[in-house]
Motif scaffolding. Structure first.
Motif, PDB file in Angstrom:
ATOM      1  N   ILE A  78       0.865  -1.183   0.000  1.00  0.00           N
ATOM      2  CA  ILE A  78       0.000   0.000   0.000  1.00  0.00           C
ATOM      3  C   ILE A  78       0.899   1.230   0.000  1.00  0.00           C
ATOM      4  CG2 ILE A  78      -1.792   1.266   1.217  1.00  0.00           C
ATOM      5  CD1 ILE A  78      -2.740  -1.349   2.402  1.00  0.00           C
ATOM      6  N   ALA A  79       0.824   2.026  -1.069  1.00  0.00           N
ATOM      7  CA  ALA A  79       1.641   3.233  -1.178  1.00  0.00           C
ATOM      8  C   ALA A  79       1.144   4.301  -0.206  1.00  0.00           C
ATOM      9  CB  ALA A  79       1.612   3.755  -2.612  1.00  0.00           C
ATOM     10  N   SER A  80       1.912   5.380  -0.113  1.00  0.00           N
ATOM     11  CA  SER A  80       1.556   6.444   0.833  1.00  0.00           C
ATOM     12  C   SER A  80       0.242   7.131   0.485  1.00  0.00           C
ATOM     13  CB  SER A  80       2.682   7.483   0.897  1.00  0.00           C
ATOM     14  OG  SER A  80       2.871   8.082  -0.371  1.00  0.00           O
ATOM     15  N   ASP A  81      -0.159   7.072  -0.799  1.00  0.00           N
ATOM     16  CA  ASP A  81      -1.445   7.663  -1.195  1.00  0.00           C
ATOM     17  C   ASP A  81      -2.574   6.627  -1.189  1.00  0.00           C
ATOM     18  OD1 ASP A  81      -0.451   6.216  -3.260  1.00  0.00           O
ATOM     19  OD2 ASP A  81      -0.560   7.804  -4.763  1.00  0.00           O
ATOM     20  N   GLN A  82      -2.357   5.521  -0.437  1.00  0.00           N
ATOM     21  CA  GLN A  82      -3.363   4.478  -0.199  1.00  0.00           C
ATOM     22  C   GLN A  82      -3.738   3.704  -1.455  1.00  0.00           C
ATOM     23  OE1 GLN A  82      -4.151   3.797   3.006  1.00  0.00           O
ATOM     24  NE2 GLN A  82      -2.642   5.427   3.371  1.00  0.00           N
ATOM     25  N   ARG A 124       8.949  -3.344   1.169  1.00  0.00           N
ATOM     26  CA  ARG A 124       7.679  -2.909   1.754  1.00  0.00           C
ATOM     27  C   ARG A 124       7.846  -1.579   2.505  1.00  0.00           C
ATOM     28  NH1 ARG A 124       3.061  -5.564   2.671  1.00  0.00           N
ATOM     29  NH2 ARG A 124       4.028  -7.525   1.996  1.00  0.00           N
ATOM     30  N   ARG A 125       8.945  -1.425   3.203  1.00  0.00           N
ATOM     31  CA  ARG A 125       9.152  -0.207   3.990  1.00  0.00           C
ATOM     32  C   ARG A 125       9.401   1.008   3.097  1.00  0.00           C
ATOM     33  NH1 ARG A 125      12.758  -2.134   6.732  1.00  0.00           N
ATOM     34  NH2 ARG A 125      14.589  -1.437   5.569  1.00  0.00           N
ATOM     35  N   ALA A 130       6.396   5.914  -0.329  1.00  0.00           N
ATOM     36  CA  ALA A 130       6.351   6.656  -1.597  1.00  0.00           C
ATOM     37  C   ALA A 130       4.940   6.624  -2.167  1.00  0.00           C
ATOM     38  CB  ALA A 130       7.337   6.057  -2.597  1.00  0.00           C
ATOM     39  N   THR A 131       4.681   7.519  -3.102  1.00  0.00           N
ATOM     40  CA  THR A 131       3.383   7.563  -3.776  1.00  0.00           C
ATOM     41  C   THR A 131       3.358   6.588  -4.945  1.00  0.00           C
ATOM     42  OG1 THR A 131       4.061   9.337  -5.284  1.00  0.00           O
ATOM     43  CG2 THR A 131       3.112   9.998  -3.163  1.00  0.00           C
ATOM     44  N   PHE A 132       2.162   6.339  -5.429  1.00  0.00           N
ATOM     45  CA  PHE A 132       1.992   5.432  -6.566  1.00  0.00           C
ATOM     46  C   PHE A 132       2.765   5.940  -7.785  1.00  0.00           C
ATOM     47  CE2 PHE A 132      -0.282   4.354 -10.463  1.00  0.00           C
ATOM     48  CZ  PHE A 132      -0.338   2.977 -10.376  1.00  0.00           C
TER      49      PHE A 132
END
Length: 310
Positions: A78-82, A124-125, A130-132
């Motif tokens: 799951i990227a930072s922008d979900q 994963r970390r 990061a964003t998509f």
């Protein structure tokens, strides 16, 4: 029969040869050699060449010093922008400390199990922060370098040096991909419909303008044609009037013959008239015997066509 001394000499030579064979070993440029004395590792032999060991006491483990490949299992992140990503990464590594490598992993298989876990955690970390768009397009190279640095830091205790980390694929999960494809297809269909509607509207405007120009051109042409015909008729009437004024008798003759042609056009037309009728006087004689029209009088009217006589 051989003497005991000769036999003993042969046995001694054979024993020496066997001892030399069991004591010598070589190190190739592709491997490290790690001597083990009663199972305990000794300092590794790094440089290629011929080395010696104690037979029956020491044995040698060879460790590959070439660059090796490590494939990891694809995982969802799951990227930072979900947004969910399905990431497939791999690494390339080599052994830099054979003694520590043997003490922590024992074999390539053991090292790959530990390194695979470290690689998955780092992927994963780092990608989870990061964003998509950054993973897929904008900062992919920087992210891979950061993953390599993190893996190297954690794998240092394994005697391993990670030389490269690559993201083989970073895509949406299958369910998300289908939803995105359907949304893109719907958007393209809407755009196509708008373009077709705009094209139909433009075509109608062009046709209407063309029809208006055609009507204008035809109207102007008809007006010019009518004016030309009127001028021609006027000129014709003037010419006929001038000709009639110069020679009334010839004009009378010309008009009468034209009238004869017009009245006898239909096939098998039969006309029953008196032979002394003044209308046909030019058929009897060009000199027009008998009473004729006065000078300047128009030609006699043509008789109406009657049905054929019985």
């Amino acid at each position: 029969m051989r003497s005991p001394i000769a036999t003993g000499g042969l046995i001694a030579v054979a024993a020496a040869f066997i001892l030399v064979f069991l004591s010598a070993y070589t190190v190739t440029p592709r491997d490290y050699a790690l001597p083990l004395r009663f199972g305990e590792p000794l300092p590794a032999k790094i440089e290629p060449g011929l080395y010696w060991k104690w037979p029956f006491i020491e044995n040698v483990e060879y460790i590959n010093k070439q660059v090796l490949d490590l494939d990891s299992t694809p995982q969802e992140i799951i990227a930072s922008d979900q947004k969910r990503l399905k990431v497939d990464a791999f690494a390339r590594y080599r052994v830099k400390d054979p003694l520590r490598f043997y003490q922590t992993s024992r074999s390539e298989k053991g090292a790959e199990l530990q390194l695979s876990s470290i690689l998955s955690s780092a992927v994963r970390r780092v990608l989870g922060q990061a964003t998509f768009a950054a993973v897929v397009r904008d900062q992919r190279a920087n992210l891979m370098e950061k993953i390599r640095s993190d893996v190297n830091r954690e794998a240092d205790g394994l005697g391993i040096d990670v030389v490269d980390v690559r993201i083989r694929g970073a895509d949406l999960p299958d369910a998300n991909s289908q939803a995105v494809y359907k949304r893109m297809q719907s958007q393209r269909q809407t755009e196509a419909q708008q373009i077709r509607s705009q094209g139909t509207q433009n075509a109608q405007i062009i046709r209407s303008d063309a029809d208006r120009q055609v009507a204008k051109i035809l109207g102007e042409a008809r007006g010019k044609a009518s004016a030309t015909i009127g001028e021609a008729d006027s000129a014709k009437a003037k010419i006929l009037a001038d000709a009639y004024g110069k020679d009334p008798e010839f004009a009378q003759f010309y008009l009468s013959t034209r009238s004869y042609v017009e009245t006898t056009k239909p096939a098998n037309t039969q006309v029953v008239v008196s032979p002394d009728w003044d209308y046909y006087r030019y058929l009897r004689s060009p000199a027009a015997p008998g009473p004729g029209p006065s000078t300047g009088a128009p030609a006699p009217a043509a008789p109406s066509a009657s049905a054929p006589s019985q």
